[in-house]
Design a protein around this motif. Structure first.
Motif, short mmCIF file in Angstrom:
data_model
loop_
_atom_site.label_atom_id
_atom_site.label_comp_id
_atom_site.label_asym_id
_atom_site.label_seq_id
_atom_site.Cartn_x
_atom_site.Cartn_y
_atom_site.Cartn_z
N GLN A 232 0.83 -1.21 0.00
CA GLN A 232 0.00 0.00 0.00
C GLN A 232 0.86 1.26 0.00
O GLN A 232 0.52 2.26 -0.64
CB GLN A 232 -0.94 -0.01 1.21
CG GLN A 232 -2.04 -1.05 1.14
CD GLN A 232 -2.93 -0.89 -0.08
OE1 GLN A 232 -3.23 0.24 -0.50
NE2 GLN A 232 -3.35 -2.00 -0.66
N LYS A 235 1.93 1.88 -3.53
CA LYS A 235 0.85 2.46 -4.33
C LYS A 235 0.69 3.95 -4.04
O LYS A 235 0.48 4.75 -4.96
CB LYS A 235 -0.46 1.72 -4.07
CG LYS A 235 -0.48 0.30 -4.61
CD LYS A 235 -1.79 -0.41 -4.30
CE LYS A 235 -1.79 -1.83 -4.86
NZ LYS A 235 -3.06 -2.54 -4.57
N ASP A 238 3.59 5.78 -5.72
CA ASP A 238 3.38 5.95 -7.16
C ASP A 238 2.39 7.09 -7.44
O ASP A 238 2.58 7.87 -8.37
CB ASP A 238 2.87 4.65 -7.78
CG ASP A 238 3.93 3.56 -7.79
OD1 ASP A 238 5.13 3.89 -7.63
OD2 ASP A 238 3.56 2.39 -7.96
N ARG A 291 -6.70 6.22 -1.32
CA ARG A 291 -5.42 5.54 -1.21
C ARG A 291 -4.90 5.59 0.23
O ARG A 291 -4.36 4.61 0.75
CB ARG A 291 -4.42 6.19 -2.16
CG ARG A 291 -3.03 5.61 -2.16
CD ARG A 291 -3.00 4.13 -2.41
NE ARG A 291 -3.62 3.75 -3.67
CZ ARG A 291 -4.21 2.59 -3.87
NH1 ARG A 291 -4.27 1.69 -2.90
NH2 ARG A 291 -4.74 2.31 -5.06
#
Length: 315
Positions: A232, A235, A238, A291
């Motif tokens: 996570q 992610k 990114d 996110r």
């Protein structure tokens, strides 16, 4: 989370043993990357920059295990090395991104003109970045950093916590990194769009990288919860990377736009590219709450390793 979920075969390792092995591995990887850069291998500068940050995170992220007073100088010098590598690395990344954007547009004369502008402007930056990288690796400052890292390996500056079982101690370092990310995200979320928010999100991305790298080192001991948290964090990294890429690309587009207009060339394509990069920023901002929520969901097991005032805010 109870220690029953941790990897049984690593239960007898001390926190110092785990951190020292990570430090040794990252240092060896740095020397290998240095040779690759000097040999001019593709993506070598990017790889070396990543390893530099990983090594720096190992030293600073485990300050409970390694005396921060003893590692502070090496951490600062690794930050310097990262900046020297950054100019060439960032230019290569920007070239790839602009080529990606231009390739999605119809092939017409104005697009070809912009592509030529990009090649000329960023090609010059790339050459300059290569000179900066080569000079850094040939410098006495880099030689001193090499010596300092070797000394840390030979005589690691352990704290008293280094003798504690890794399965109990390392989650606290992960929790500390998570708290740092929470603080920086809170600062960014309180700011309106603009340069201050851009900088705050850049700082949050650095904290997220720290969390990711610390968690990766702890994962063999902690097991599945750490691996899930690390994924996570990647992610989120990114996503914030998309934001930062757009932030650094926009000023280059504005510079090329102004130069093209001054030369009497068409500038409509630059407006299109500007719009696409602004849209990328908006997409990141819209995706960020979800996110962050996913990250905190996978990090809920850290609550037992954190003091009450360290608890994460709701996403």
């Amino acid at each position: 989370m109870s220690t029953a979920t941790f990897a049984k075969h690593d239960a007898d390792l001390s926190s110092g043993e785990v951190v020292l092995e990570a430090l040794r591995t990252r240092t060896e990887q740095l020397w290998d990357a240095e040779h690759a850069v000097l040999d001019g291998l593709p993506d070598a500068v990017t790889d070396m920059r990543v390893i530099t940050r990983q090594l720096r995170s190992t030293l600073s992220g485990f300050s409970r295990v390694l005396d921060p007073e003893a590692t502070r100088s090496a951490v600062a010098e690794l930050a310097w090395l990262g900046r020297q590598l950054g100019e060439e690395n960032d230019t290569h990344a920007m070239i790839k991104e602009l080529h990606r954007l231009l390739s999605a547009l119809p092939r017409e004369s104005s697009v070809c003109h912009v592509a030529a502008d990009v090649e000329r402007e960023l090609g010059q930056r790339s050459v300059q970045g290569t000179h900066v990288t080569q000079a850094a690796l040939a410098s006495r400052r880099y030689a001193a950093l090499r010596e300092a890292l070797n000394q840390l390996l030979a005589d690691p500056p352990f704290t008293a916590r280094a003798a504690k079982p890794a399965v109990k101690e390392l989650p606290r370092s992960v929790a500390k990194a998570m708290h740092k990310l929470d603080r920086r995200m809170a600062v960014a979320e309180a700011l309106p769009p603009g340069p201050d928010r851009d900088e705050a999100l850049h700082e949050a991305r650095k904290a997220d990288k720290l969390l990711r790298y610390v968690t990766e080192i702890a994962a063999p001991v902690i097991g599945k919860p750490a691996r899930q948290l690390s994924r996570q964090a990647k992610k989120l990294q990114d996503l914030l990377g998309d934001y930062q890429d757009a932030v650094v690309t926009l000023p280059v587009l504005h510079k090329l736009d102004a130069a093209s207009a001054a030369g009497g060339h068409p500038v409509a394509i630059y407006s299109v590219l500007d719009t696409l990069e602004q849209a990328r920023i908006d997409r990141v901002v819209n995706k960020l709450p979800r996110r962050l929520g996913s990250l905190h969901d996978k990090g809920v097991w850290l609550s037992r390793s954190r003091r009450p005032h360290d608890r994460a805010p709701s996403a």
